[in-house]
Design a protein around this motif. Structure first.
Motif, PDB file in Angstrom:
ATOM      1  N   THR A   1       0.805  -1.214   0.000  1.00 31.55           N
ATOM      2  CA  THR A   1       0.000   0.000   0.000  1.00 31.55           C
ATOM      3  C   THR A   1       0.839   1.266   0.000  1.00 31.55           C
ATOM      4  O   THR A   1       0.308   2.355  -0.054  1.00 31.55           O
ATOM      5  N   THR A   2       2.160   1.171   0.027  1.00 30.99           N
ATOM      6  CA  THR A   2       3.001   2.365   0.012  1.00 30.99           C
ATOM      7  C   THR A   2       3.310   2.838  -1.396  1.00 30.99           C
ATOM      8  O   THR A   2       3.907   3.887  -1.563  1.00 30.99           O
ATOM      9  N   GLY A   3       2.975   2.097  -2.420  1.00 33.73           N
ATOM     10  CA  GLY A   3       3.164   2.550  -3.785  1.00 33.73           C
ATOM     11  C   GLY A   3       4.438   2.032  -4.407  1.00 33.73           C
ATOM     12  O   GLY A   3       4.442   1.611  -5.543  1.00 33.73           O
ATOM     13  N   ASP A   4       5.566   2.022  -3.703  1.00 31.12           N
ATOM     14  CA  ASP A   4       6.831   1.599  -4.275  1.00 31.12           C
ATOM     15  C   ASP A   4       7.627   0.883  -3.203  1.00 31.12           C
ATOM     16  O   ASP A   4       8.114   1.492  -2.255  1.00 31.12           O
ATOM     17  N   GLN A   5       7.753  -0.429  -3.364  1.00 37.74           N
ATOM     18  CA  GLN A   5       8.460  -1.233  -2.377  1.00 37.74           C
ATOM     19  C   GLN A   5       9.954  -0.954  -2.396  1.00 37.74           C
ATOM     20  O   GLN A   5      10.647  -1.231  -1.419  1.00 37.74           O
ATOM     21  N   SER A   6      10.477  -0.391  -3.508  1.00 36.06           N
ATOM     22  CA  SER A   6      11.904  -0.113  -3.581  1.00 36.06           C
ATOM     23  C   SER A   6      12.330   0.948  -2.572  1.00 36.06           C
ATOM     24  O   SER A   6      13.514   1.062  -2.255  1.00 36.06           O
ATOM     25  N   LEU A   7      11.381   1.741  -2.053  1.00 35.86           N
ATOM     26  CA  LEU A   7      11.714   2.760  -1.053  1.00 35.86           C
ATOM     27  C   LEU A   7      11.744   2.198   0.357  1.00 35.86           C
ATOM     28  O   LEU A   7      12.239   2.869   1.265  1.00 35.86           O
ATOM     29  N   ASN A   8      11.208   1.000   0.555  1.00 36.00           N
ATOM     30  CA  ASN A   8      11.175   0.389   1.889  1.00 36.00           C
ATOM     31  C   ASN A   8      12.487  -0.335   2.166  1.00 36.00           C
ATOM     32  O   ASN A   8      12.545  -1.557   2.286  1.00 36.00           O
ATOM     33  N   ILE A   9      13.552   0.441   2.236  1.00 31.56           N
ATOM     34  CA  ILE A   9      14.884  -0.102   2.478  1.00 31.56           C
ATOM     35  C   ILE A   9      15.528   0.717   3.586  1.00 31.56           C
ATOM     36  O   ILE A   9      15.099   1.831   3.885  1.00 31.56           O
ATOM     37  N   PRO A  10      16.565   0.191   4.224  1.00 29.57           N
ATOM     38  CA  PRO A  10      17.238   0.963   5.281  1.00 29.57           C
ATOM     39  C   PRO A  10      17.820   2.270   4.746  1.00 29.57           C
ATOM     40  O   PRO A  10      18.082   2.424   3.554  1.00 29.57           O
ATOM     41  N   LEU A  11      18.023   3.208   5.660  1.00 28.85           N
ATOM     42  CA  LEU A  11      18.495   4.537   5.277  1.00 28.85           C
ATOM     43  C   LEU A  11      19.860   4.505   4.595  1.00 28.85           C
ATOM     44  O   LEU A  11      20.065   5.224   3.599  1.00 28.85           O
ATOM     45  N   PRO A  12      20.837   3.706   5.045  1.00 28.35           N
ATOM     46  CA  PRO A  12      22.120   3.666   4.318  1.00 28.35           C
ATOM     47  C   PRO A  12      21.969   3.180   2.880  1.00 28.35           C
ATOM     48  O   PRO A  12      22.629   3.711   1.974  1.00 28.35           O
ATOM     49  N   ASP A  13      21.106   2.186   2.651  1.00 30.37           N
ATOM     50  CA  ASP A  13      20.886   1.716   1.279  1.00 30.37           C
ATOM     51  C   ASP A  13      20.184   2.781   0.440  1.00 30.37           C
ATOM     52  O   ASP A  13      20.452   2.918  -0.762  1.00 30.37           O
ATOM     53  N   LEU A  14      19.284   3.537   1.063  1.00 27.68           N
ATOM     54  CA  LEU A  14      18.611   4.621   0.344  1.00 27.68           C
ATOM     55  C   LEU A  14      19.624   5.692  -0.067  1.00 27.68           C
ATOM     56  O   LEU A  14      19.588   6.189  -1.205  1.00 27.68           O
ATOM     57  N   ARG A  15      20.502   6.041   0.840  1.00 32.94           N
ATOM     58  CA  ARG A  15      21.548   7.026   0.533  1.00 32.94           C
ATOM     59  C   ARG A  15      22.478   6.517  -0.556  1.00 32.94           C
ATOM     60  O   ARG A  15      22.900   7.276  -1.454  1.00 32.94           O
ATOM     61  N   LYS A  16      22.792   5.246  -0.525  1.00 41.74           N
ATOM     62  CA  LYS A  16      23.661   4.658  -1.540  1.00 41.74           C
ATOM     63  C   LYS A  16      23.030   4.729  -2.923  1.00 41.74           C
ATOM     64  O   LYS A  16      23.701   5.054  -3.911  1.00 41.74           O
ATOM     65  N   ARG A  17      21.728   4.481  -3.014  1.00 43.43           N
ATOM     66  CA  ARG A  17      21.059   4.492  -4.310  1.00 43.43           C
ATOM     67  C   ARG A  17      20.982   5.896  -4.903  1.00 43.43           C
ATOM     68  O   ARG A  17      21.199   6.079  -6.100  1.00 43.43           O
ATOM     69  N   LEU A  18      20.652   6.876  -4.096  1.00 46.21           N
ATOM     70  CA  LEU A  18      20.563   8.222  -4.660  1.00 46.21           C
ATOM     71  C   LEU A  18      21.933   8.704  -5.142  1.00 46.21           C
ATOM     72  O   LEU A  18      22.030   9.411  -6.157  1.00 46.21           O
TER      73      LEU A  18
ATOM     74  N   PHE B   1      18.339   9.641 -13.813  1.00 43.14           N
ATOM     75  CA  PHE B   1      18.079  10.824 -13.000  1.00 43.14           C
ATOM     76  C   PHE B   1      16.696  10.758 -12.364  1.00 43.14           C
ATOM     77  O   PHE B   1      16.502  11.240 -11.239  1.00 43.14           O
ATOM     78  N   ASN B   2      15.711  10.186 -13.055  1.00 40.19           N
ATOM     79  CA  ASN B   2      14.386   9.999 -12.446  1.00 40.19           C
ATOM     80  C   ASN B   2      14.467   9.058 -11.250  1.00 40.19           C
ATOM     81  O   ASN B   2      13.786   9.273 -10.237  1.00 40.19           O
ATOM     82  N   HIS B   3      15.281   8.014 -11.350  1.00 46.18           N
ATOM     83  CA  HIS B   3      15.507   7.133 -10.193  1.00 46.18           C
ATOM     84  C   HIS B   3      16.124   7.921  -9.034  1.00 46.18           C
ATOM     85  O   HIS B   3      15.743   7.747  -7.865  1.00 46.18           O
ATOM     86  N   PHE B   4      17.083   8.773  -9.349  1.00 44.84           N
ATOM     87  CA  PHE B   4      17.713   9.585  -8.298  1.00 44.84           C
ATOM     88  C   PHE B   4      16.687  10.472  -7.609  1.00 44.84           C
ATOM     89  O   PHE B   4      16.682  10.573  -6.372  1.00 44.84           O
ATOM     90  N   LEU B   5      15.814  11.130  -8.379  1.00 45.77           N
ATOM     91  CA  LEU B   5      14.823  12.027  -7.778  1.00 45.77           C
ATOM     92  C   LEU B   5      13.901  11.270  -6.834  1.00 45.77           C
ATOM     93  O   LEU B   5      13.531  11.782  -5.767  1.00 45.77           O
ATOM     94  N   LYS B   6      13.526  10.060  -7.209  1.00 45.62           N
ATOM     95  CA  LYS B   6      12.643   9.267  -6.349  1.00 45.62           C
ATOM     96  C   LYS B   6      13.302   8.992  -4.988  1.00 45.62           C
ATOM     97  O   LYS B   6      12.694   9.227  -3.934  1.00 45.62           O
ATOM     98  N   PHE B   7      14.537   8.530  -5.010  1.00 47.03           N
ATOM     99  CA  PHE B   7      15.224   8.227  -3.756  1.00 47.03           C
ATOM    100  C   PHE B   7      15.648   9.500  -3.031  1.00 47.03           C
ATOM    101  O   PHE B   7      15.663   9.536  -1.797  1.00 47.03           O
TER     102      PHE B   7
END
Length: 698
Positions: free
Chosen positions: A160-177, A201-207
């Motif tokens: 129900t959050t829309g994008d499961q790729s965002l449900n990751i730990p903060l260090p992994d989120l920082r690594k992706r952006l 770049f669209n992937h970067f904006l999301k993260f």
């Protein structure tokens, strides 16, 4: 030992960067710069020979060498090598770009930078594939499946959050952006696979947006490092200037939406201001040191308007904040000046007026206020040269649109057409008003004619009425007829009473026969339903949306409930559970756990993270409600009633040939086996909280 002797002999101090005016002192500082470089190389070689990942001593020596000679590219290059060895790709790219942004660039850094960017582009492809697979799997994650003799319960956990790729730990989120932004920049720098720049770049904006939302734009050097890399890209890729400007704008826009003043006077300056102020502080000095072809006038009008609005808010915040502070004699040393004063496009950092510390502020707050003052004062000076900004007499920044002659002619042409259309519309409006006046006059005349006709009809009726003698004869005839009817009614009274009694008996007999027939029909329906259920298969599909925990969940699994309150599911607490915990908080055995659970639940209710539910399934936002309970009903039955009522309100039933499909959105969480058996008998969704957290992957 050598460093101490040099400092003592030439009266210099490398920590405070005091070079003095003596030529020997200047040469001594340059000698210390070389010494720290050599010592750093020795530590680096030692770690390489030992296959060790300890690069801290070498890094400290290179940083000292960089502060002593900020225009020398070699310390930046050596620091980039350490980042490459330690697989810290952002540090490697950041320091390689710094070694290329000084007056005399280090030529080897450009080739090594291309190699690191190529690795990042390959890493971005792998991450994109991994995120795509995770998102596709999360669209419909099957949970456990319970199979009984005539019942099957299927658990379906929907994302129900829309994008499961965002449900990751903060260090992994920082690594992706970081990876996605550097990969898109790498395409512009190397001029390879330019078709991948937009999607990456669209992937970067999301993260990036999600990371800012989670961290509230806190103090993080990653923002400054990414900005320096973006400035290098903008400065060295003229053929892709439009794309570079768009990337830079989208990167800086979140910094222009930050707030400055808190709700009270005590919270006058927010901690989240550090990174936005640092970014805008570097941007304004980039404008001072860059060539006109890379200036801020190339930004879009939307970004310029956001920037001017942000500046006015910042100016107001400074004026309000200075009322509560007093300056000291000690000056502030900004970290950006120490780090980037050797960069050619940021050379104006060396000439800034150092702000002063404030008496009732911390060091960080004083630095942020100093940045804010410098930003506003610099833009006040730039307003004389920048074409899109104007500093008015009211001491406010105003946006000035930059329009070409063709654009102004088009605007004039459009305004003339609008004026002509407005005149035509006004003429039509006057004509329509005249028509309405004529129609109103016509309708008034028609009403007057109708009234005259009605009056004439009334007059004709009054003239053609009957005489008084005829009316008297007719009334006598009616009286005689009425007397005859009364006599006949008196004669038939006895027969009517007998007939009425018979009719009542017949009606009673029919009612008894009807009730007997209904009872037999109901009995047949029950028997057929029992036979059908015995041979029918019940399929229950559970799509969790509402979670109702039992009291034992708060006592034994409070940490998991806190995790569920921050999940996409809606946590509902029965009133009877709250009452039961209040009673347990006064007991000796479970009093401490119940009291702590009440404190946590109270905070959740205030933050709107959870809600309350009655035994009738009504959802309440506060505890301003007292629920009545029956004398023969237990606490478990009241919790079960809450689940039953809410399940009937939110679920659905679909009967098919040989099977019944039920959809349940409400899940009862309990460790009580007896309560789970009762819930299963009512075809409800029930699970232990441990199993639910495991299946939901929370």
């Amino acid at each position: 030992m050598l460093v101490r002797q040099i400092q003592k002999r030439y009266q210099v101090n490398y920590k405070h960067h005091t070079t003095g005016h003596n030529r020997n002192q200047v040469l001594a500082m340059l000698l210390l710069h070389k010494v720290f470089l050599w010592i750093g190389d020795l530590y680096r070689y030692l770690s390489q020979t030992r296959d060790s990942d300890e690069w801290g001593q070498a890094r400290n020596c290179y940083l000292l060498a960089q502060t002593l000679a900020p225009r020398n590219p070699r310390p930046y290059h050596q620091l980039a090598l350490l980042g490459k060895y330690a697989h810290r790709r952002l540090h490697a790219v950041y320091y390689f770009t710094l070694s290329l942004l000084v007056r005399n660039p280090f030529t080897q850094s450009k080739e090594l930078l291309s190699g690191v960017l190529a690795e990042l582009r390959r890493k971005a492809v792998l991450l994109a594939k991994r995120d795509h697979d995770r998102t596709s799997r999360s669209q419909n994650i099957p949970g456990s499946k319970e199979v009984y003799s005539n019942k099957v319960i299927e658990w379906v956990f929907e994302n129900t959050t829309g994008d499961q790729s965002l449900n990751i730990p903060l260090p992994d989120l920082r690594k992706r952006l970081v990876v996605y932004l550097l990969s898109s920049i790498g395409g512009l720098i190397t001029n390879i696979d330019l078709d991948r720049v937009g999607p990456e770049f669209n992937h970067f904006l999301k993260f990036y947006n999600h990371y800012i939302k989670l961290t509230s734009f806190g103090c993080d050097e990653v923002y400054i490092q990414l900005l320096v890399v973006l400035l290098y890209t903008l400065h060295h890729t003229l053929q892709h200037q439009t794309q570079c400007l768009e990337i830079l704008e989208r990167f800086l826009l979140p910094a222009l939406s930050t707030e400055f003043i808190g709700n009270t006077e005590e919270d006058k300056w927010l901690c989240a201001m550090h990174s936005p102020l640092s970014l805008m502080f570097l941007l304004v000095h980039y404008q001072l040191g860059c060539q006109p072809v890379h200036g801020m006038h190339h930004f879009s009008d939307g970004f310029k308007i956001s920037l001017i609005t942000w500046l006015n808010k910042l100016k107001t915040a400074i004026q309000k904040y200075k009322k509560y502070t007093d300056f000291t004699e000690e000056s502030v040393v900004l970290k950006e000046v120490t780090m980037l004063r050797g960069v050619e496009v940021l050379s104006s950092l060396q000439n800034i007026t150092k702000p002063y510390y404030l008496t009732n502020l911390s060091r960080e707050q004083s630095e942020d206020l100093g940045r804010a003052v410098l930003i506003v004062s610099t833009f006040e000076k730039l307003a004389e040269t920048l074409r899109f900004i104007k500093y008015t007499e009211n001491k406010e920044f105003v946006f000035v649109s930059e329009l070409t002659d063709e654009q102004t002619n088009e605007i004039d042409h459009v305004t003339i057409e609008k004026v002509d259309n407005k005149e035509v519309d006004n003429g039509d409006g006057e004509n329509t008003e005249d028509v309405k006046e004529v129609e109103d006059v016509g309708t008034e005349r028609e009403d007057e004619e109708d009234e005259l006709e009605i009056n004439d009809d009334n007059a004709s009726l009054s003239d053609g009425g009957s005489s008084g003698a005829d009316i008297e004869i007719i009334s006598r005839i009616r009286i005689s007829d009425q007397q005859e009817n009364d006599a006949s009614l008196v004669e038939n009274n006895t027969t009517e009473e007998e007939d009425r009694h018979m009719v009542e008996l017949i009606e009673k007999r029919e009612k008894l026969l009807q009730t007997l027939q209904e009872k037999e029909q109901k009995r047949e329906e029950v028997e057929s339903a029992v036979k059908m259920i015995q041979g029918m298969r019940i399929v229950i599909t559970v799509k969790p949306k509402y979670l109702i925990p039992d009291t034992n969940c708060f006592l034994d699994h409070l940490d998991k409930l806190q995790r569920l309150s921050a999940s996409p599911y809606k946590l509902l607490i029965p009133f009877i559970v709250m009452d039961e915990m209040v009673g347990l908080s006064k007991s000796a055995g479970k009093g401490d756990r119940a009291a702590r659970a009440l404190d946590v639940v109270g905070a959740m209710i205030r933050d709107k993270a959870v809600a309350l539910v009655t035994s009738k399934g009504s959802i309440m936002e506060s505890r301003d409600f007292n629920e009545e309970r029956g004398s023969n009903i237990t606490n478990d039955d009241m919790i079960l009633n809450s689940v039953i009522c809410l399940s009937e309100q939110t679920g659905s039933t679909d009967e098919q040939s040989g099977s019944v499909r039920l959809t349940r959105l409400v899940v009862l969480l309990t460790d009580d086996s007896n309560l789970r058996v009762k819930a299963h008998s009512h075809n409800l969704a029930v699970q232990t909280i441990v199993d639910f957290v495991l299946c939901a992957k929370l």
